[in-house]
Design a protein around this motif. Structure first.
Motif, PDB file in Angstrom:
ATOM      1  N   ASP A   6      42.473  42.895  57.679  1.00 29.19           N
ATOM      2  CA  ASP A   6      42.663  41.521  58.112  1.00 29.19           C
ATOM      3  C   ASP A   6      42.611  41.489  59.640  1.00 29.19           C
ATOM      4  N   GLU A   7      42.655  40.317  60.211  1.00 28.53           N
ATOM      5  CA  GLU A   7      42.485  40.160  61.657  1.00 28.53           C
ATOM      6  C   GLU A   7      43.543  40.946  62.448  1.00 28.53           C
ATOM      7  N   LYS A   8      44.795  40.851  62.045  1.00 28.10           N
ATOM      8  CA  LYS A   8      45.876  41.525  62.767  1.00 28.10           C
ATOM      9  C   LYS A   8      45.724  43.048  62.690  1.00 28.10           C
ATOM     10  N   THR A   9      45.448  43.554  61.494  1.00 24.02           N
ATOM     11  CA  THR A   9      45.285  44.994  61.310  1.00 24.02           C
ATOM     12  C   THR A   9      44.071  45.510  62.069  1.00 24.02           C
ATOM     13  N   ASN A  10      42.985  44.759  62.050  1.00 25.79           N
ATOM     14  CA  ASN A  10      41.777  45.156  62.762  1.00 25.79           C
ATOM     15  C   ASN A  10      42.043  45.232  64.276  1.00 25.79           C
ATOM     16  N   LYS A  11      42.828  44.292  64.788  1.00 24.89           N
ATOM     17  CA  LYS A  11      43.165  44.274  66.215  1.00 24.89           C
ATOM     18  C   LYS A  11      43.948  45.538  66.586  1.00 24.89           C
ATOM     19  N   VAL A  12      44.910  45.920  65.759  1.00 29.03           N
ATOM     20  CA  VAL A  12      45.694  47.131  65.995  1.00 29.03           C
ATOM     21  C   VAL A  12      44.781  48.359  65.923  1.00 29.03           C
TER      22      VAL A  12
END
Length: 131
Positions: A6-12
């Motif tokens: 997801d967007e948050k996990t991809n950012k991390v």
């Protein structure tokens, strides 16, 4: 990149990719201590599933390498500091490893990671072999 993030996990994930080797090793150790995890299983999965490419390149990446301290050289203190940073060992254990050379510092590594560790140790003054 892992299958679906997801967007948050991809950012991390993208942020983690910018860390140095030592920062990544510290992060892994923190995860292990905080959540009672071990990085051995994920590392084994990464070796089993090479990242793209094919033929000889994939075979080379699947092969595991060991970084072996052949000799600590004249600047033993710097080598000792690098060994501690790489392995996470305590002072006594790291000193025993350095004094007992030739000894394996770290094993089961991809070629790129093994070469990076070799360069770190050589920069500190050690003689290092990859096996």
């Amino acid at each position: 990149m892992p299958a679906t993030l997801d967007e948050k996990t991809n950012k991390v994930f993208e942020e983690i990719k910018t860390l140095s080797f030592l920062q990544t090793a510290s992060l892994v150790k923190a995860f292990e201590e905080e959540f009672g995890l071990t990085a051995a299983a994920p590392a084994a999965m990464m070796v089993a599933a090479p990242a793209g490419g094919g033929g000889a390149a994939a075979e080379e990446e699947e092969k595991e390498f060991s970084v072996v301290l052949a000799d600590a050289g004249a600047n033993k203190i710097n080598v000792l500091k690098e060994v501690r940073a790489i392995t996470g060992l305590g002072l006594k254990e790291a000193k025993d490893l350095v004094d007992g050379a030739p000894k394996e510092v770290k094993g089961g590594l991809k070629k790129e990671e093994a070469e990076k560790l070799k360069a770190q140790l050589e920069a500190a003054g050690a003689k290092v072999d990859l096996k």
